[in-house]
Design a protein around this motif. Sequence first.
Motif, PDB file in Angstrom:
ATOM      1  N   GLN A  30      -3.537  -6.986  13.384  1.00  0.00           N
ATOM      2  CA  GLN A  30      -3.538  -5.527  13.414  1.00  0.00           C
ATOM      3  C   GLN A  30      -2.150  -4.941  13.739  1.00  0.00           C
ATOM      4  O   GLN A  30      -1.730  -3.965  13.126  1.00  0.00           O
ATOM      5  N   ALA A  31      -1.461  -5.583  14.685  1.00  0.00           N
ATOM      6  CA  ALA A  31      -0.144  -5.070  15.086  1.00  0.00           C
ATOM      7  C   ALA A  31       0.826  -5.106  13.902  1.00  0.00           C
ATOM      8  O   ALA A  31       1.565  -4.147  13.661  1.00  0.00           O
ATOM      9  N   LYS A  32       0.809  -6.209  13.155  1.00  0.00           N
ATOM     10  CA  LYS A  32       1.720  -6.320  12.005  1.00  0.00           C
ATOM     11  C   LYS A  32       1.313  -5.366  10.896  1.00  0.00           C
ATOM     12  O   LYS A  32       2.152  -4.841  10.168  1.00  0.00           O
ATOM     13  N   ARG A  33       0.002  -5.160  10.743  1.00  0.00           N
ATOM     14  CA  ARG A  33      -0.448  -4.220   9.715  1.00  0.00           C
ATOM     15  C   ARG A  33       0.082  -2.810   9.998  1.00  0.00           C
ATOM     16  O   ARG A  33       0.434  -2.074   9.088  1.00  0.00           O
ATOM     17  N   ARG A  34       0.148  -2.463  11.294  1.00  0.00           N
ATOM     18  CA  ARG A  34       0.642  -1.123  11.638  1.00  0.00           C
ATOM     19  C   ARG A  34       2.096  -0.943  11.220  1.00  0.00           C
ATOM     20  O   ARG A  34       2.492   0.121  10.761  1.00  0.00           O
ATOM     21  N   VAL A  35       2.862  -1.994  11.399  1.00  0.00           N
ATOM     22  CA  VAL A  35       4.263  -1.943  10.976  1.00  0.00           C
ATOM     23  C   VAL A  35       4.345  -1.825   9.454  1.00  0.00           C
ATOM     24  O   VAL A  35       5.049  -0.957   8.921  1.00  0.00           O
ATOM     25  N   GLU A  36       3.596  -2.677   8.762  1.00  0.00           N
ATOM     26  CA  GLU A  36       3.660  -2.698   7.294  1.00  0.00           C
ATOM     27  C   GLU A  36       3.119  -1.398   6.704  1.00  0.00           C
ATOM     28  O   GLU A  36       3.616  -0.906   5.698  1.00  0.00           O
ATOM     29  N   ARG A  37       2.056  -0.862   7.328  1.00  0.00           N
ATOM     30  CA  ARG A  37       1.486   0.395   6.847  1.00  0.00           C
ATOM     31  C   ARG A  37       2.519   1.520   6.951  1.00  0.00           C
ATOM     32  O   ARG A  37       2.700   2.296   6.011  1.00  0.00           O
ATOM     33  N   ALA A  38       3.199   1.571   8.089  1.00  0.00           N
ATOM     34  CA  ALA A  38       4.217   2.612   8.275  1.00  0.00           C
ATOM     35  C   ALA A  38       5.352   2.438   7.261  1.00  0.00           C
ATOM     36  O   ALA A  38       5.840   3.418   6.689  1.00  0.00           O
ATOM     37  N   ASP A  39       5.756   1.196   7.025  1.00  0.00           N
ATOM     38  CA  ASP A  39       6.839   0.939   6.064  1.00  0.00           C
ATOM     39  C   ASP A  39       6.433   1.396   4.659  1.00  0.00           C
ATOM     40  O   ASP A  39       7.211   2.023   3.944  1.00  0.00           O
ATOM     41  N   LEU A  40       5.208   1.055   4.283  1.00  0.00           N
ATOM     42  CA  LEU A  40       4.708   1.422   2.953  1.00  0.00           C
ATOM     43  C   LEU A  40       4.669   2.943   2.784  1.00  0.00           C
ATOM     44  O   LEU A  40       5.154   3.494   1.786  1.00  0.00           O
ATOM     45  N   VAL A  41       4.089   3.608   3.772  1.00  0.00           N
ATOM     46  CA  VAL A  41       3.941   5.062   3.693  1.00  0.00           C
ATOM     47  C   VAL A  41       5.314   5.729   3.612  1.00  0.00           C
ATOM     48  O   VAL A  41       5.541   6.636   2.807  1.00  0.00           O
ATOM     49  N   ARG A  42       6.236   5.236   4.425  1.00  0.00           N
ATOM     50  CA  ARG A  42       7.586   5.815   4.438  1.00  0.00           C
ATOM     51  C   ARG A  42       8.255   5.667   3.079  1.00  0.00           C
ATOM     52  O   ARG A  42       8.870   6.606   2.565  1.00  0.00           O
ATOM     53  N   GLN A  90       6.819   5.320   0.176  1.00  0.00           N
ATOM     54  CA  GLN A  90       6.146   6.102  -0.868  1.00  0.00           C
ATOM     55  C   GLN A  90       6.374   7.599  -0.704  1.00  0.00           C
ATOM     56  O   GLN A  90       6.295   8.347  -1.668  1.00  0.00           O
ATOM     57  N   LEU A  91       6.617   8.026   0.525  1.00  0.00           N
ATOM     58  CA  LEU A  91       6.775   9.466   0.765  1.00  0.00           C
ATOM     59  C   LEU A  91       8.227   9.873   0.979  1.00  0.00           C
ATOM     60  O   LEU A  91       8.503  11.001   1.378  1.00  0.00           O
ATOM     61  N   ALA A  92       9.160   8.945   0.713  1.00  0.00           N
ATOM     62  CA  ALA A  92      10.576   9.256   0.922  1.00  0.00           C
ATOM     63  C   ALA A  92      10.913  10.592   0.273  1.00  0.00           C
ATOM     64  O   ALA A  92      10.617  10.820  -0.895  1.00  0.00           O
ATOM     65  N   GLY A  93      11.499  11.476   1.037  1.00  0.00           N
ATOM     66  CA  GLY A  93      11.733  12.869   0.612  1.00  0.00           C
ATOM     67  C   GLY A  93      12.755  12.986  -0.522  1.00  0.00           C
ATOM     68  O   GLY A  93      13.467  12.073  -0.835  1.00  0.00           O
TER      69      GLY A  93
END
Lengths: 353, 353
Positions: free
Chosen positions: B336-348, B350-353
């Motif tokens: 779960q801890a690693k997923r949180r890191v990877e999830r944040a990386d993915l979202v960032r 994909q949403l890069a301004g």
Amino acid sequence: MPHEDPINPEGGVEWLRADGPQTDVVMSSRIRLARNLESFPFLTKATPDERQRIVAIAREQTLAAALADQMIWVDLRETPKLERNLLVERHLISKQHAKGDAPRAVAVSSPDERLAIMVNEEDHLRIQVMRSGLDLQEVFQQISEVDDKLEKRMDFAFSSRFGFLTACPTNVGTGIRVSVMLHLPGLKLSGELEKVRRAAKSMSLAVRGFYGEGSDAVGDFYQLSNQTTLGKTEEQILEEFEGKMLPKVIDYERHARKKLLAERRKLIEDRVHRALGTLRHARLLAANESLQLLGYLRLGVAAGLIKDVPLQTVNRLILLTQPAHLQRALQKELDQAKRRVERADLVRAQLAG
Amino acid sequence: MPHEDPINPEGGVEWLRADGPQTDVVMSSRIRLARNLESFPFLTKATPDERQRIVAIAREQTLAAALADQMIWVDLRETPKLERNLLVERHLISKQHAKGDAPRAVAVSSPDERLAIMVNEEDHLRIQVMRSGLDLQEVFQQISEVDDKLEKRMDFAFSSRFGFLTACPTNVGTGIRVSVMLHLPGLKLSGELEKVRRAAKSMSLAVRGFYGEGSDAVGDFYQLSNQTTLGKTEEQILEEFEGKMLPKVIDYERHARKKLLAERRKLIEDRVHRALGTLRHARLLAANESLQLLGYLRLGVAAGLIKDVPLQTVNRLILLTQPAHLQRALQKELDQAKRRVERADLVRAQLAG
């Protein structure tokens, strides 16, 4: 002299310039001296007329003493509340000095605002010198020069036994109060702050919040200052403060940050970047939340986690987001709800990526 | 046929494409039919051997029936847990269908994944058709065609008195379950959601969370579906669902958003932009928080408050940030801890301004 925008609220104050030594932990250094005119009673016993005369003498002498390139005189009775609050936010006068309607004033060196002399606060004169980062020696040198110049023009109440006499006994003696504004997010996040608080207390040091006595430590900013001034020379007080406790606190804080970055790096990165994200996107920002977020941002910049925001911008925003500064910049009084909108707009504009 | 990456986790599923009518409130439309083979007992009474034979027949007939350009067959007993969870996250199989080790399967149309036929879930066959936005008529037409084609190849248990026979009595009759995934942040924020819940209940409609029965309504996503299927024709059920309750809910939601934007605009802007700020800057993102923030972002995009993020990107992220999708994209199991890191990386990213 009518009050004519003595302070430029757009200009940064020197103590927030984010230069000088140890600025990663030490925001600013300050020394304050308490002085009273021998020929007048302490303010607790002074009549309105006597207070008025003290103001007149202080004005004449401080403006004539060539204390700085330019000294600005602010008669606080003639100054609107918003302007007085602006001075509080710039740490040029105390909260209590902003209140009431007794004759009182402040003289400020312009444009650096390093020197401020409160007249009729708790003592007849409270002289303070501030600067960015940690350099109490330089501050001490400057305030000593100011003190010497003023002593040549005014007779201060002095006892050969006790030293300078002051309204509050804790200031008797040298009348010196040495303080630094510290940023301690590492100790706060690692839960070690209480340890430092206790150690400070055992060394007769006071730990206070961002706006001094009675204010909360929002944003993990703490004022550390000496408590007693009797029975020691100014040099001893300075040496104890700067030589003993302070280096320890700075080391503790740096160690805590290092440890957090080594062991809980992602958590700290997350905290710091979320703060930047919220500051860059929020449409409503309360004063306390804003200061807390700016505190985390400051940690991120100091730790090298955020590279596109200068430390100076963070410090500048800490000042400009305060209520009086916000209202002054917009030239109007705003209720709390409107201030939140304006604060968010200002922060967004200043931190635009 | 061995399991060979039947599903492309990088590809968006059709139902999250964010096109189709009323997509500001309706994420997707779905119809599901329950069918059972006449010559076998219901699954509650079927032996492992019978289950296996049902799978074999279903496989042969669904693949031969020309239901879509390409049908992919997934034998769930031969499919690793991570892949099964991937199918759950894509809403192609139910949570319970992913569990256990009984013979069971799913047939999926590729690459659009609009059609999925679960074999040996609660009934022998559960046929579902989904699409983005609100278009139950089109979905009904497609699923009717699929049903007709399958009926020509298999004998379904049918009673002239009750209609199609199903394992659970609530599905007896037409065996039809109509549902829509709604995004109701306006009703949630304005506190009117309970009213809608009660109204839905009084019309025998079920309100569930993002992952169906027993799941929470994280991100303000709700599944609305009919409860009973007996004594009515499919057309009646559809007409009641699409003609009566649903337009009201959509209207309520739009009205709530409009009112919030008129009366509490800054608050909504703040909420929406903070969500974007956190998504763009966080270094750790939990699944639920991420879904909640994406929900606010979706509101912001739908309301025109955020213009540089397409609705499709938001929908896509809702899927890609789910645990199995994250792990699949990275080709490894993550705690779960690693997923949180990877999830944040993915979202960032994909949403890069």
